[in-house]
Design an enzyme around this catalytic site. Structure first.
Site, PDB file in Angstrom:
ATOM      1  CE  LYS A 121      40.892   2.765 -12.791  1.00  9.74           C
ATOM      2  NZ  LYS A 121      39.542   2.451 -13.289  1.00  9.74           N
ATOM      3  CB  SER A 135      35.911   0.456 -13.198  1.00  9.72           C
ATOM      4  OG  SER A 135      36.274  -0.597 -14.030  1.00  9.72           O
ATOM      5  CB  SER A 192      39.502  -1.424 -13.866  1.00  7.53           C
ATOM      6  OG  SER A 192      38.939  -0.131 -14.009  1.00  7.53           O
TER       7      SER A 192
HETATM    8  N1  GLN Z   1      34.684  -4.629 -16.001  1.00  7.41           N
HETATM    9  C1  GLN Z   1      34.401  -3.754 -17.074  1.00  7.41           C
HETATM   10  C2  GLN Z   1      35.397  -3.938 -18.180  1.00  7.41           C
HETATM   11  O1  GLN Z   1      36.280  -4.708 -18.007  1.00  7.41           O
HETATM   12  C3  GLN Z   1      34.369  -2.335 -16.601  1.00  7.41           C
HETATM   13  C4  GLN Z   1      35.662  -1.648 -16.601  1.00  7.41           C
HETATM   14  C5  GLN Z   1      35.568  -0.193 -16.220  1.00  7.41           C
HETATM   15  O2  GLN Z   1      34.517   0.284 -15.794  1.00  7.41           O
HETATM   16  N2  GLN Z   1      36.657   0.529 -16.423  1.00  7.41           N
HETATM   17  O3  GLN Z   1      35.325  -3.337 -19.197  1.00  7.41           O
END
Ligand code: GLN
Length: 479
Positions: A77, A176, A152
């Site tokens: 990532k 994410s 994400s």
């Molecule tokens: N969807 C969650 C957020 O927007 C998780 C994001 C993540 O785990 N990086 O914060």
């Protein structure tokens, strides 16, 4: 014809001379090219991947022993530092920034001879649940290109889903890794907080962030975790005791699972997902498992607590991006305040700005106690409650997400998007290991999975439960 099923069989084929690492890389590079429109990669390291593969092929034919990840093709990532490679967190503010060092986790994979094929698209600074908040545009779900892959770490998920690499790594602050795995039909494993070093992982919310793994084969995912689960002096928040990677032989006693009634009765949960998971957990009873329905009365507080605390941490973590030390700078230098203002206004995207503002607000004098302190108190209560629960249970099972992958552009309201994190944020609030397992197929033809959480520090039980549960997967996945 190159076909990847597991690291073990790949290594057997390499040893027997049936295929080479070069064949693997050539195959993945051509798929990446063919499926470019999915937008999973930010950058592909074609030349160096080919070079590394050739080098490994040479070493093998010279009779050198092969390491654990010899020729294993991975993607990372765009928040994981890789020395001398660009890293942007999918943000304009880090445009053209190059990593000065590799993250400790990646370093461990490289030491075992993994080949990094490229860096993957994601939500800007890992903030989002759909991969639509990226400076590079959205990633498409390979199972239905009109739908999001989740976020994400959407690019890392699609890279594995669409066969562009063998495994990938992402980061999971509130789901994410697990949620995109759920949307793409993959295994997504988030080890407990402090299991894998965060050194060289771009911070979103430091007390929640954890590197996680995407794969299609549980043993492979487990192997990557075993390699990265190493103490690191450069991350002072790592847990001190190393989890011993024991022999995988499991106890014969039935494993005790629990389901939260509040989770299954949640009004946002898709009815088909609810009934499938309910039936599935009922069917498990007697087959190596006991399953009890229990209460978690704090369930409605998890999303608010998560968003208060993570935005607070993000507002602090992201203050370093000011155009002086990192990346983007508009070039307008009239006065200092204007300089910061301009760089940050133009460099950050909308969602990141929203979170910096929310985080700054909850930390401000006068509101600190009402929001930040309250959320910390909820976090403490949750940690205590979960550790009590794990005195009686080996694992908790839950959905990963209330729905299957939604359409691109469908979820416009940011609060609705936040609320969809209801099942994933608990594990990060409490630092627990959690995994998404690809189990089911919805009548809309999209995959979805089952989430399991285990007690802090007990990744081994989590993986053992996973192995047993995957035998009941209805979408055929190798263990
Ligand atoms: N969807 C969650 C957020 O927007 C998780 C994001 C993540 O785990 N990086 O914060």
């Amino acid at each position: 014809m190159f076909q990847f099923t597991s690291i073990e069989s790949y290594h057997e084929e390499l040893r027997s001379g049936k295929i080479s690492c070069t064949d693997a890389i050539t195959n993945y590079l051509s798929i990446i090219e063919e499926k470019k429109h999915l937008n999973a990669f930010v950058e592909v390291y074609a030349d160096e991947a080919i070079e590394k593969a050739a080098q490994l092929d040479k070493q093998r034919s010279a009779g050198m022993p092969i390491k654990l990840l010899h020729g294993v093709v991975i993607a990372i990532k765009d928040v994981i530092c890789y020395k001398d490679h660009k890293i942007t967190a999918a943000s304009k503010i880090l445009k053209d920034f190059t990593s000065l060092y590799s993250s400790s986790a990646l370093q461990l994979l490289l030491q075992e001879d993994a080949i990094v094929i490229g860096s993957c698209n994601c939500d800007e600074f890992a903030m989002g649940s759909s991969n639509e908040n990226s400076a590079y545009g959205p990633v498409l779900n390979a199972a239905d290109e009109g739908r999001v892959p989740g976020g994400s770490s959407g690019g890392s998920a699609v890279a594995v889903q669409a066969g562009m690499c063998m495994l990938s790594i992402g980061s999971d602050t509130g789901g994410s890794v697990r949620q995109p795995a759920d949307f793409c039909g993959l295994i997504g494993f988030k080890p407990g907080y402090g299991s894998i070093s965060r050194y060289g992982l771009i911070a979103y919310a430091s007390s929640f962030d954890q590197i996680g793994i995407f794969g299609k084969n549980l043993n492979d995912v487990r192997l990557l975790w075993e390699i990265m689960n190493m103490p690191d002096k450069k991350d002072s928040t790592m847990r001190q005791k190393l989890v011993l990677i024991e022999n995988k032989t499991q106890d014969l006693k039935p494993l005790k699972l629990a389901v939260f009634s509040q989770a299954m009765a949640h009004p946002g949960l898709d009815e088909e997902i609810a009934s499938t998971i309910n039936n599935f957990s009922n069917d498990l009873k007697g087959k190596d498992f006991t399953v009890d329905e229990i209460e978690l009365d704090l369930f409605d507080y998890v999303v608010p607590a998560y968003y208060v605390l993570t935005t607070a941490e993000a507002s602090s973590n992201l203050s370093r991006y000011d155009g002086v030390r990192f990346g983007f700078n508009t070039g307008e230098n009239t006065d200092l305040e204007h300089f910061y203002n301009k760089n940050r206004s133009e460099g950050f995207g909308l969602e990141v700005k929203r979170r910096i503002m929310l985080g700054t607000f909850v930390l401000s004098t006068g509101y600190y106690d009402a929001y930040f302190t309250k959320a910390q108190q909820i976090r403490k209560l949750l940690v205590d409650r979960m550790s009590k629960i794990f005195e009686h249970y080996d694992g908790i099972i839950m959905p990963v997400s209330p729905t299957t992958a939604f359409k691109i552009g469908e979820k416009k309201d940011p609060v609705a998007m936040y609320l969809a994190d209801i099942y994933t944020v608990l594990a990060n609030l409490c630092g627990l290991p959690a995994i998404a397992l690809p189990m089911f197929s919805h009548s809309n033809n999209m995959p979805y999975g089952l989430q399991i959480m285990a007690k802090a520090g007990d990744e081994l039980t989590l993986l053992n439960i996973s192995e047993k549960l995957l035998k009941h997967s209805r979408i055929g996945i190798s263990i």
